[in-house]
Design a protein around this motif. Structure first.
Motif, PDB file in Angstrom:
ATOM      1  N   ASP A 107       0.942  -0.674  -0.285  1.00 32.71           N
ATOM      2  CA  ASP A 107       0.472   0.098  -0.089  1.00 32.71           C
ATOM      3  C   ASP A 107       0.934   0.905  -0.382  1.00 32.71           C
ATOM      4  O   ASP A 107       0.616   2.549  -0.648  1.00 32.71           O
ATOM      5  CB  ASP A 107      -1.095   0.459   1.152  1.00 32.71           C
ATOM      6  N   TYR A 108       2.129   1.125   0.825  1.00 32.66           N
ATOM      7  CA  TYR A 108       2.696   2.386   0.806  1.00 32.66           C
ATOM      8  C   TYR A 108       3.794   2.391  -0.226  1.00 32.66           C
ATOM      9  O   TYR A 108       3.400   3.581  -1.255  1.00 32.66           O
ATOM     10  CB  TYR A 108       3.781   1.983   2.138  1.00 32.66           C
ATOM     11  N   HIS A 109       3.950   1.343  -0.895  1.00 33.14           N
ATOM     12  CA  HIS A 109       5.109   2.136  -2.187  1.00 33.14           C
ATOM     13  C   HIS A 109       4.098   1.947  -3.129  1.00 33.14           C
ATOM     14  O   HIS A 109       4.848   2.402  -4.276  1.00 33.14           O
ATOM     15  CB  HIS A 109       5.955   0.367  -2.001  1.00 33.14           C
ATOM     16  N   TYR A 110       2.881   1.149  -3.817  1.00 29.93           N
ATOM     17  CA  TYR A 110       2.546   1.100  -4.862  1.00 29.93           C
ATOM     18  C   TYR A 110       1.273   1.369  -5.489  1.00 29.93           C
ATOM     19  O   TYR A 110       0.633   2.038  -6.077  1.00 29.93           O
ATOM     20  CB  TYR A 110       2.992  -0.697  -5.696  1.00 29.93           C
ATOM     21  N   LEU A 111      -0.077   0.791  -4.278  1.00 31.31           N
ATOM     22  CA  LEU A 111      -0.883   1.575  -4.284  1.00 31.31           C
ATOM     23  C   LEU A 111      -1.821   2.547  -3.466  1.00 31.31           C
ATOM     24  O   LEU A 111      -2.307   2.870  -4.218  1.00 31.31           O
ATOM     25  CB  LEU A 111      -1.787   0.179  -2.760  1.00 31.31           C
ATOM     26  N   SER A 112      -0.856   3.537  -3.486  1.00 32.71           N
ATOM     27  CA  SER A 112      -1.309   4.309  -2.314  1.00 32.71           C
ATOM     28  C   SER A 112      -1.560   5.960  -2.989  1.00 32.71           C
ATOM     29  O   SER A 112      -2.083   6.361  -2.750  1.00 32.71           O
ATOM     30  CB  SER A 112      -0.740   4.733  -1.202  1.00 32.71           C
ATOM     31  N   GLY A 113      -0.617   5.309  -4.213  1.00 27.75           N
ATOM     32  CA  GLY A 113      -0.286   6.884  -5.295  1.00 27.75           C
ATOM     33  C   GLY A 113       0.006   7.601  -4.380  1.00 27.75           C
ATOM     34  O   GLY A 113       0.077   8.324  -4.922  1.00 27.75           O
ATOM     35  N   LYS A 114       0.725   8.096  -3.911  1.00 25.55           N
ATOM     36  CA  LYS A 114       0.811   9.052  -2.893  1.00 25.55           C
ATOM     37  C   LYS A 114       2.784   8.290  -2.719  1.00 25.55           C
ATOM     38  O   LYS A 114       2.941   7.057  -2.442  1.00 25.55           O
ATOM     39  CB  LYS A 114       1.216   9.152  -1.674  1.00 25.55           C
ATOM     40  N   LYS A 115       3.732   9.250  -3.608  1.00 31.84           N
ATOM     41  CA  LYS A 115       5.058   8.440  -3.629  1.00 31.84           C
ATOM     42  C   LYS A 115       5.826   8.767  -2.985  1.00 31.84           C
ATOM     43  O   LYS A 115       5.370   9.577  -2.280  1.00 31.84           O
ATOM     44  CB  LYS A 115       5.711   9.482  -5.122  1.00 31.84           C
ATOM     45  N   PRO A 116       7.204   7.979  -2.446  1.00 31.89           N
ATOM     46  CA  PRO A 116       6.728   8.233  -0.802  1.00 31.89           C
ATOM     47  C   PRO A 116       7.747   9.717  -0.668  1.00 31.89           C
ATOM     48  O   PRO A 116       8.194   9.710  -1.254  1.00 31.89           O
ATOM     49  CB  PRO A 116       8.032   7.157  -0.895  1.00 31.89           C
ATOM     50  N   GLU A 117       9.087   9.246   0.562  1.00 31.77           N
ATOM     51  CA  GLU A 117       9.147  10.462   0.553  1.00 31.77           C
ATOM     52  C   GLU A 117      10.251  10.577  -0.034  1.00 31.77           C
ATOM     53  O   GLU A 117      10.458  11.864  -0.789  1.00 31.77           O
ATOM     54  CB  GLU A 117       9.890  11.042   2.271  1.00 31.77           C
ATOM     55  N   GLN A 118      11.259  10.118  -0.042  1.00 30.97           N
ATOM     56  CA  GLN A 118      12.378  10.124  -1.053  1.00 30.97           C
ATOM     57  C   GLN A 118      12.224  10.282  -2.516  1.00 30.97           C
ATOM     58  O   GLN A 118      13.565  10.742  -2.730  1.00 30.97           O
ATOM     59  CB  GLN A 118      13.564   8.995  -0.311  1.00 30.97           C
TER      60      GLN A 118
END
Length: 118
Positions: A99-110
């Motif tokens: 969910d965090y890396h692929y599904l949420s649509g949000k890009k990780p902070e880095q």
């Protein structure tokens, strides 16, 4: 109540129970409980810290040992319950990772920082 209590104490003091407490059928699963307890404790932490490879490895490990716990004679239900708990906790962690890396649509902070610096 007294008959029930004395029956429990007699079973706990039996040779078979002492033998079970001194066996790997008991201490192996007890030692393994650290893994699912750590995974449960990590559910409150930031999903950025979850290792996808390690989560997959632990899911595979617990699935294999759940099977082993049911096939070994005598069945080791304590080991089975430990790995069932770990499998469940690792699947939750896997979902959080995906969910965090692929599904949420949000890009990780880095990745966001990398995009801003370009």
């Amino acid at each position: 109540m007294s008959a029930w209590t004395s029956r429990i104490f007699s079973q706990l003091s039996s040779k078979e129970f002492r033998s079970y407490l001194c066996s790997t059928h008991f201490w192996g699963p007890v030692a393994n409980w650290g893994i699912p307890l750590a995974a449960i404790a990590d559910m409150k932490k930031d999903p950025e810290m979850i290792s996808g490879k390690m989560t997959f490895a632990l899911c595979l490990y617990s699935a294999l040992f759940m099977r082993f716990a049911l096939v070994v004679v005598p069945r080791n239900l304590l080991l089975f319950s430990c790995h069932l708990t770990n499998e469940t906790a690792q699947l939750v962690q896997a979902y959080r990772f995906l969910d965090y890396h692929y599904l949420s649509g949000k890009k990780p902070e880095q990745e966001q920082l990398k995009i801003k610096s370009e």
